[in-house]
Design a protein around this motif. Structure first.
Motif, PDB file in Angstrom:
ATOM      1  N   UNK A  40      99.607 -15.355  27.737  1.00 55.49           N
ATOM      2  CA  UNK A  40     100.323 -14.191  27.240  1.00 55.49           C
ATOM      3  C   UNK A  40      99.353 -13.096  26.797  1.00 55.49           C
ATOM      4  N   UNK A  41      98.256 -13.489  26.131  1.00 58.31           N
ATOM      5  CA  UNK A  41      97.268 -12.488  25.713  1.00 58.31           C
ATOM      6  C   UNK A  41      96.621 -11.816  26.923  1.00 58.31           C
TER       7      UNK A  41
ATOM      8  N   UNK B 113      96.833  -7.951  27.845  1.00 54.48           N
ATOM      9  CA  UNK B 113      95.618  -7.170  28.076  1.00 54.48           C
ATOM     10  C   UNK B 113      95.687  -6.422  29.406  1.00 54.48           C
ATOM     11  N   UNK B 114      96.180  -7.113  30.443  1.00 50.29           N
ATOM     12  CA  UNK B 114      96.305  -6.448  31.736  1.00 50.29           C
ATOM     13  C   UNK B 114      97.291  -5.288  31.677  1.00 50.29           C
ATOM     14  N   UNK B 115      98.422  -5.488  30.957  1.00 52.03           N
ATOM     15  CA  UNK B 115      99.386  -4.390  30.823  1.00 52.03           C
ATOM     16  C   UNK B 115      98.778  -3.219  30.072  1.00 52.03           C
ATOM     17  N   UNK B 116      98.033  -3.518  29.025  1.00 50.85           N
ATOM     18  CA  UNK B 116      97.400  -2.430  28.267  1.00 50.85           C
ATOM     19  C   UNK B 116      96.356  -1.706  29.094  1.00 50.85           C
TER      20      UNK B 116
ATOM     21  N   UNK C 262      91.344  -8.959  23.590  1.00 47.77           N
ATOM     22  CA  UNK C 262      90.168  -9.673  24.067  1.00 47.77           C
ATOM     23  C   UNK C 262      89.582 -10.568  22.971  1.00 47.77           C
ATOM     24  N   UNK C 263      89.589 -10.053  21.718  1.00 52.86           N
ATOM     25  CA  UNK C 263      89.109 -10.878  20.608  1.00 52.86           C
ATOM     26  C   UNK C 263      90.008 -12.104  20.404  1.00 52.86           C
ATOM     27  N   UNK C 264      91.335 -11.901  20.512  1.00 52.78           N
ATOM     28  CA  UNK C 264      92.254 -13.045  20.392  1.00 52.78           C
ATOM     29  C   UNK C 264      91.994 -14.071  21.482  1.00 52.78           C
TER      30      UNK C 264
END
Length: 607
Positions: A338-339, A343-346, A420-422
């Motif tokens: 999910x993260x 990230x890809x959507x952002x 990315x940190x998550x």
């Protein structure tokens, strides 16, 4: 040079190669070793505790035989090669695999052996069941099906179906792979152990599963038959039909089995039923398999031993722990996916806003380039005031829109960095979870080794206690016999002294102390010589027994302290693990694993 010097020295060891279903091992054995010594060494090497199902098989004179545990290895008809080759195989099969097979290594060995028997057509299997079994075998080997990774042709090098099934239908290997993959895709989220157990649960319903066949003749008329021995009982087959028995004798319906040279007699429990006799050239193997299967049949009807109960409890705890770990890893994997998707959507939204901002800046620059003063110095004409006002409004609007787009781009870049940190934090958590899992498995193995040592020490202490009790009883018996002998000697000695000596003074009311002095002196002589020595021996035995008892109590205290320290370490590990796993319910460490050990320690203390 003496004759002894010329005599050739016999070797003290010999080489042995043992082949399991997935490995080969070589050992150096002593000449005096029995079959049990070699078998125990193999079981310890592979970590097997359910030893009653297995045996060491060797080939002799175009047939096979099983190594006898109570006889020296070199005294049996083993091959004279160097190294001597043995095959570690399942000798007896369970009635219900899910209830009787406890250890994962036991399940794995049975899975590999049954799979090989099906592929070698030693066990008949229908095409439909063969495809289903092949799908579970693929699940056990490759894990969950992933169409991006498992491309067509990934099963080309695997042997999954019997040749009889492949020749029965006009189908290409790709068509067979497609059928197997269709079933394989439905086994998602099944672990290797679960897939192997499902394979065995299907295979145990096959007619030829777990049956050992032997050629026999009936009533010396050379009527060729087959004797089948399995976990259910004895079965008589025709030579051309190994699926349906002509006659069956369940273990519960057999009163007695007798062996006489090459004659084999089965006496049913119902005395009205006819006694069945036959002759076999492999009577020794038949006898061993019949006795072994019948012993296991009776063992299943009794309460499990302490060792089996302990293994089942540990296996249950281990399965529960692995299930929790799989759930945690699946949840972390889902969060990571999910993260990554967020990230890809952002990133995609960031690129879109950057394009919009770039287009707005280009439009703004073009408007600034077209913006002219009221008086054109070249043509000396005036521009329309309304046109100039609209241009300025458009420029301001585009500038504001570009500023908003830049702010949104910065916000999305910040969110992407946080995602990315998550993701990195989740990776670190997953690595820590794997490390903790490895440490817990190591502690579990150490606890199992400690349990084995405790069992061995308890057995040794019990034997020592029995010896001490026996010595004490012997000492008491010796003391009783010595006292009896002393009394007999006293009784026989005093009349002899009275007969061969001068007439004794009168004893009676006038001189009553004389008889007491004479008898007392005789008794004192014997007590000083024999009773003193006997009492010293008894005292020494008692001191030795007390010393051994004290030593045993000290060892029990040390073992108890070690178990307490193990429990404390597991609780500390569980505390650390609960702090690291965020947004998770607290994971309770399975400290109940030591409950069996504490029960065993209580048993030792009672002893």
């Amino acid at each position: 040079m003496s004759i002894l010097g010329l005599k050739k020295k016999l070797p003290k060891t010999f080489k042995v190669k043992v082949s399991t279903m997935d490995a080969e091992m070589e050992f150096s054995c002593e000449v005096k070793w029995k079959g049990k010594d070699l078998f125990d060494l193999v079981c310890r090497t592979i970590g097997l505790r359910e030893t009653w199902f297995f045996g060491l098989r060797y080939t002799v004179k175009d047939t096979y035989a099983w190594l006898k545990p109570d006889k020296r290895v070199l005294d049996q008809e083993v091959p004279k090669d160097s190294p001597i080759t043995f095959h570690f195989l399942a000798k007896f099969f369970p009635e219900k695999v899910e209830d009787e097979l406890v250890q994962e290594i036991t399940q794995h060995l049975f899975f590999l052996q049954v799979k090989k028997q099906i592929l070698d057509e030693e066990i008949f299997c229908s095409p439909e069941a063969s495809v289903l079994l092949a799908s579970y075998a693929v699940q056990a080997k490759y894990g969950d099906y992933d169409p991006n990774f498992h491309k067509p042709g990934f099963l080309a090098q695997d042997e999954l179906l019997p040749k009889r099934v492949l020749m029965q239908y006009q189908m290409t290997p790709d068509m067979w792979e497609e059928k197997i993959t269709a079933w394989y895709a439905e086994h998602r989220n099944i672990t290797r152990d679960e897939a192997e157990m499902e394979y065995l649960k299907i295979a145990q319903d096959l007619e030829m599963y777990g049956v050992s066949y032997f050629s026999i003749t009936q009533n010396k008329r050379d009527t060729e038959l087959l004797l089948g021995v399995d976990a259910q009982g004895l079965h008589i087959y025709s030579p051309n039909n190994k699926l349906s028995p002509n006659k069956s004798f369940p273990w519960s319906g057999i009163r007695n089995i007798s062996y006489s040279e090459k004659e084999f007699t089965i006496k049913p429990l119902d005395k009205k039923t006819e006694v069945f006799k036959f002759y076999s050239s492999q009577l020794r193997v038949n006898k061993l398999l019949c006795i072994g299967n019948h012993d296991l049949f009776m063992r299943r009807r009794k309460v499990d031993s302490i060792e089996v109960q302990q293994m089942k409890a540990q296996a249950k705890e281990e399965k529960a722990r692995k299930k929790v770990e799989r759930q945690i890893l699946a949840r972390e994997k889902q969060m990571r996916e999910e993260a990554e998707r967020a990230k890809e959507d952002m990133e995609r939204r960031l690129f879109q806003l950057q394009d919009e901002a770039r287009m707005a800046n280009e439009a703004l620059n073009s408007i600034h380039a077209l913006r002219l003063p009221e008086l054109d110095p070249v043509s000396l004409t005036y521009r329309s005031p309304s046109l100039q006002l609209r241009s300025e409004e458009t420029a301001d609007l585009l500038a504001e829109k570009a500023q908003i787009a830049e702010e949104e781009a910065k916000l999305l870049a910040h969110k992407a960095a946080e995602a990315e940190q998550d993701r990195q934090r989740l990776e670190v958590t997953a690595l820590k979870t794997k490390e903790e899992k490895r440490l817990m498995e190591q502690k579990m193995r150490e606890a199992e080794q400690l349990a084995v040592k405790l069992v061995e020490q308890s057995e040794r202490r019990l034997k020592e206690a029995d010896h001490l009790k026996q010595d004490l009883n012997e000492a008491k018996d010796a003391e009783r016999r010595a006292k009896q002998k002393l009394l007999e000697i006293t009784k026989t000695t005093y009349p002899l002294l009275a007969a061969y000596s001068s007439p004794p003074p009168p004893t009676g009311p006038e001189n009553p102390d004389l008889a007491l002095d004479m008898g007392g002196s005789i008794r004192m002589d014997f007590k000083d010589s024999d009773m003193k020595r006997l009492s010293m021996e008894i005292e020494r035995e008692r001191l030795e027994y007390m010393e051994k008892s004290k030593h045993l109590q000290d060892q029990l205290k040390e073992l108890k302290s070690e178990i307490e320290s193990l429990k404390l370490e597991e609780q500390q590990q569980a505390g650390i693990y609960s702090l690291r796993s965020y947004a998770e319910p607290p994971y309770i460490p399975h400290s109940n694993r030591n409950s069996a050990y504490m029960a065993q320690m209580a048993f030792y203390e009672e002893v």
